[in-house]
Enzyme design. Structure first.
Site, PDB file in Angstrom:
ATOM      1  N   ASN A  61       1.065  11.376   5.912  1.00 52.76           N
ATOM      2  CA  ASN A  61       0.251  10.449   6.693  1.00 52.76           C
ATOM      3  C   ASN A  61       0.675  10.513   8.155  1.00 52.76           C
ATOM      4  O   ASN A  61       1.523   9.755   8.610  1.00 52.76           O
ATOM      5  CB  ASN A  61       0.451   9.033   6.140  1.00 52.76           C
ATOM      6  CG  ASN A  61      -0.790   8.184   6.226  1.00 52.76           C
ATOM      7  OD1 ASN A  61      -0.718   6.984   6.056  1.00 52.76           O
ATOM      8  ND2 ASN A  61      -1.932   8.773   6.452  1.00 52.76           N
ATOM      9  N   TYR A 109     -16.598  30.751  46.880  1.00 51.69           N
ATOM     10  CA  TYR A 109     -15.857  29.653  46.260  1.00 51.69           C
ATOM     11  C   TYR A 109     -14.745  30.140  45.331  1.00 51.69           C
ATOM     12  O   TYR A 109     -13.677  29.528  45.238  1.00 51.69           O
ATOM     13  CB  TYR A 109     -16.796  28.760  45.450  1.00 51.69           C
ATOM     14  CG  TYR A 109     -17.754  27.918  46.260  1.00 51.69           C
ATOM     15  CD1 TYR A 109     -17.731  27.893  47.648  1.00 51.69           C
ATOM     16  CD2 TYR A 109     -18.692  27.121  45.607  1.00 51.69           C
ATOM     17  CE1 TYR A 109     -18.610  27.115  48.365  1.00 51.69           C
ATOM     18  CE2 TYR A 109     -19.589  26.337  46.317  1.00 51.69           C
ATOM     19  CZ  TYR A 109     -19.548  26.331  47.701  1.00 51.69           C
ATOM     20  OH  TYR A 109     -20.426  25.559  48.402  1.00 51.69           O
ATOM     21  N   HIS A 157      -4.048  16.235  -2.474  1.00 52.30           N
ATOM     22  CA  HIS A 157      -4.431  16.281  -1.070  1.00 52.30           C
ATOM     23  C   HIS A 157      -4.234  17.662  -0.438  1.00 52.30           C
ATOM     24  O   HIS A 157      -4.645  17.883   0.703  1.00 52.30           O
ATOM     25  CB  HIS A 157      -3.641  15.237  -0.266  1.00 52.30           C
ATOM     26  CG  HIS A 157      -4.125  13.829  -0.483  1.00 52.30           C
ATOM     27  ND1 HIS A 157      -4.409  13.325  -1.715  1.00 52.30           N
ATOM     28  CD2 HIS A 157      -4.370  12.820   0.407  1.00 52.30           C
ATOM     29  CE1 HIS A 157      -4.800  12.068  -1.599  1.00 52.30           C
ATOM     30  NE2 HIS A 157      -4.796  11.737  -0.318  1.00 52.30           N
ATOM     31  N   PHE A 167      -1.974   6.664  12.198  1.00 50.95           N
ATOM     32  CA  PHE A 167      -2.306   8.042  11.814  1.00 50.95           C
ATOM     33  C   PHE A 167      -3.582   8.536  12.472  1.00 50.95           C
ATOM     34  O   PHE A 167      -3.925   9.713  12.378  1.00 50.95           O
ATOM     35  CB  PHE A 167      -2.488   8.124  10.292  1.00 50.95           C
ATOM     36  CG  PHE A 167      -3.411   7.056   9.758  1.00 50.95           C
ATOM     37  CD1 PHE A 167      -4.773   7.078  10.017  1.00 50.95           C
ATOM     38  CD2 PHE A 167      -2.910   6.004   9.018  1.00 50.95           C
ATOM     39  CE1 PHE A 167      -5.614   6.094   9.557  1.00 50.95           C
ATOM     40  CE2 PHE A 167      -3.750   5.011   8.548  1.00 50.95           C
ATOM     41  CZ  PHE A 167      -5.110   5.050   8.817  1.00 50.95           C
ATOM     42  N   ARG A 187     -12.012  30.914  47.840  1.00 51.24           N
ATOM     43  CA  ARG A 187     -11.694  29.837  48.776  1.00 51.24           C
ATOM     44  C   ARG A 187     -11.236  28.564  48.061  1.00 51.24           C
ATOM     45  O   ARG A 187     -10.403  27.813  48.570  1.00 51.24           O
ATOM     46  CB  ARG A 187     -12.934  29.540  49.626  1.00 51.24           C
ATOM     47  CG  ARG A 187     -12.660  28.675  50.815  1.00 51.24           C
ATOM     48  CD  ARG A 187     -13.890  28.160  51.537  1.00 51.24           C
ATOM     49  NE  ARG A 187     -15.136  28.872  51.276  1.00 51.24           N
ATOM     50  CZ  ARG A 187     -16.333  28.310  51.429  1.00 51.24           C
ATOM     51  NH1 ARG A 187     -16.427  27.056  51.840  1.00 51.24           N
ATOM     52  NH2 ARG A 187     -17.431  28.997  51.192  1.00 51.24           N
ATOM     53  N   GLU A 241     -12.524   5.051   4.957  1.00 53.98           N
ATOM     54  CA  GLU A 241     -12.066   5.724   6.173  1.00 53.98           C
ATOM     55  C   GLU A 241     -13.313   6.192   6.919  1.00 53.98           C
ATOM     56  O   GLU A 241     -13.737   7.340   6.826  1.00 53.98           O
ATOM     57  CB  GLU A 241     -11.120   6.866   5.788  1.00 53.98           C
ATOM     58  CG  GLU A 241      -9.900   6.312   5.058  1.00 53.98           C
ATOM     59  CD  GLU A 241      -9.035   7.364   4.380  1.00 53.98           C
ATOM     60  OE1 GLU A 241      -9.354   8.575   4.504  1.00 53.98           O
ATOM     61  OE2 GLU A 241      -8.054   6.983   3.720  1.00 53.98           O
ATOM     62  N   TYR A 245       0.825  -1.209   0.000  1.00 58.42           N
ATOM     63  CA  TYR A 245       0.000   0.000   0.000  1.00 58.42           C
ATOM     64  C   TYR A 245       0.859   1.258   0.000  1.00 58.42           C
ATOM     65  O   TYR A 245       1.810   1.397   0.768  1.00 58.42           O
ATOM     66  CB  TYR A 245      -0.913   0.036   1.236  1.00 58.42           C
ATOM     67  CG  TYR A 245      -1.675   1.336   1.364  1.00 58.42           C
ATOM     68  CD1 TYR A 245      -2.723   1.625   0.504  1.00 58.42           C
ATOM     69  CD2 TYR A 245      -1.316   2.280   2.316  1.00 58.42           C
ATOM     70  CE1 TYR A 245      -3.412   2.827   0.595  1.00 58.42           C
ATOM     71  CE2 TYR A 245      -1.998   3.482   2.421  1.00 58.42           C
ATOM     72  CZ  TYR A 245      -3.040   3.751   1.554  1.00 58.42           C
ATOM     73  OH  TYR A 245      -3.706   4.946   1.638  1.00 58.42           O
TER      74      TYR A 245
END
Length: 496
Positions: A194, A277, A82, A326, A280, A412, A52
């Protein structure tokens, strides 16, 4: 120089690289691992084994075989297609972090990239060649594909880089540097993009600023305690040791140190039995945020030394495995946690601001700290601004990691949204710094009414620091400028 070997990079070293322009160099052991890994990729290509990303398509196209003569072109097509980032670019410091982190990850020797490419990444760091990388467009799995593609484009001479406040074509920069752009070979484009380095880079910059802000929140809160004549018994170590949280104990210790020798603070029963609060419970609230910061730091330091691409090469090329390192889920969770931890520092700060300005709560201070109540509004609208910022933080604090949307033809089918989480965390940090800047302005003004000479020596020094940035207000003015000035002062990062 910080020596990178893929496994020992720390947040402190990143701080020096990012904020002191420390350079980097590649460890000799890492060079050897990279060369071995690259030799394995070359053998895979020569033997025409199907692996791959080396001789197949990507994502849903993983079953499409690529001829040996096209493996180089495949990598160039990959980063061009991409590079779909949109929106404003990440800051230059985040871009620098991204280059360092990608370099460090690839030096682990599991990625099959040539040493020549990694030496160019190191050159970019050392010569401040920082890619222009759009912030939006990453799903956080398969890593930060879009942002890292813009980084990779710079290597091949097609992207943009920061230069003196402008965005300059990288081809021009390489000509000026008398260097040729890199020609990517098999797997190298995939190895570069990646990974989780966009979310991690933004996360590291966010963490460094958040850590500084958490320390600042303590002295600012301590100044408010003085302004409101707060009760120091609440910081007694016995209380916090009885609960047992290390971070809570440490905040209480630091609060007592800030308030040491103050003539403005009180003890229980002297003026009142106990405080609200927001005063404190400073050790409990701030201490819990420190627990968040410690968790985030641990996860970031693992991720910044992790192999996060796919596939990974082991046993000198005998074992090549496609997996999912990834996937940004660990970072996504950490960033969502960081959002909550810092948003709470702002939440409690805004409540202290309200007590400083509200005439029903501020123990005799002028209404809204106004020098002329009624004629002049004083700090009234500063509290509005703080309330607006903390409300915005609540929206941004919604966890990005609970969302997922399928991509690449449902191959994906679960993603982390970690980059969105890290970006939103950074926005919360900026908002929170402005809230704390408002508290610092109001507390500094309030202690003037009480008597600066009665402050603790340490806090007196901080009061002077604030006054060096903004003057006391004896009449209404454009407080926006003051807020930004103090926020800028609080945002300065120093390296020990």
């Amino acid at each position: 120089m910080v020596v990178l070997n893929g496994s020992q990079l720390t947040i402190e070293q990143m701080k020096a690289i990012l904020f002191e322009n420390e350079g980097v160099e590649i460890a000799e052991s890492a060079r050897e691992a990279v060369i071995k890994s690259r030799t394995a990729v070359d053998q895979i290509v020569q033997q025409n084994k199907t692996v791959y990303g080396i001789n197949t398509g990507f994502g849903k196209f993983s079953d499409v075989s690529i001829a040996e003569e096209d493996t180089r072109l495949l990598q160039l097509h990959l980063i061009r297609s991409h590079a779909c980032g949109v929106g404003e670019p990440f800051s230059e410091v985040v871009s620098r972090a991204m280059v360092v982190l990608r370099l460090n990850a690839l030096l682990k020797g599991f990625s099959g990239i040539r040493l020549e490419v990694l030496e160019r990444l190191a050159y970019m760091v050392n010569h401040r060649i920082h890619p222009v990388i759009p912030q939006q467009g990453s799903l956080g799995a398969s890593g930060d594909l879009a942002p890292l593609s813009h980084l990779a484009l710079v290597l091949v001479g097609e992207g943009l880089v920061f230069q003196s406040g402008r965005h300059v074509p990288s081809a021009e920069v390489w000509r000026d540097e008398l260097l040729l752009p890199i020609e990517l070979e098999a797997k190298e484009g995939l190895a570069l993009i990646n990974g989780t380095q966009a979310m991690t880079a933004q996360g590291i910059v966010g963490y460094i600023e958040a850590e500084k802000l958490a320390y600042d929140a303590e002295w600012i809160a301590a100044m408010t305690v003085e302004a409101l004549r707060g009760i120091t018994d609440a910081f007694h170590p016995a209380i916090h040791e009885a609960r047992g949280y290390k971070e809570q104990i440490e905040v209480a210790e630091r609060m007592l140190e800030w308030l040491k020798d103050s003539k403005l603070t009180t003890v229980q029963g002297e003026m009142r039995v106990q405080d609200a609060y927001s005063l404190r419970c400073i050790p409990q609230i701030h201490g819990a945020s420190w627990q968040v910061l410690n968790y985030v730091k641990e996860k970031l330091e693992i991720e910044m030394n992790a192999a996060t691409d796919n596939p990974l090469i082991f046993d000198d090329g005998e074992t090549v495995i496609s997996g999912g390192n990834f996937h940004g889920q660990p970072v996504a969770f950490a960033m969502d946690f960081l959002k909550i931890g810092i948003a709470e520092l702002a939440n409690v700060s805004e409540r202290r601001i309200e007590r400083l300005v509200n005439p029903h709560l501020n123990d005799g201070l002028p209404p809204f700290l106004s020098p002329q109540p009624g004629m002049q509004s004083g700090a009234m609208i500063m509290q509005y601004a703080a309330a607006s910022l903390v409300s915005e933080n609540k929206t941004l604090a919604h966890p990005a990691s609970v969302d997922s949307i399928p991509s690449s033809g449902n191959q994906e089918d679960h993603v982390s949204m970690g980059t969105i989480g890290s970006r939103h965390a950074y926005q919360i940090i900026q908002n929170s710094r402005r809230v704390l800047a408002i508290e610092a302005i109001c507390a500094a003004q309030a202690v003037e009414y009480r008597g600066v000479e009665m402050m603790s020596p340490k806090l007196g020094g901080k009061w002077q620091d604030v006054r060096n940035v903004v003057s006391s207000f004896n009449r209404d003015r454009n407080f926006s400028v003051d807020i930004e000035s103090v926020a800028s002062y609080l945002g300065r990062i120093t390296v020990q």
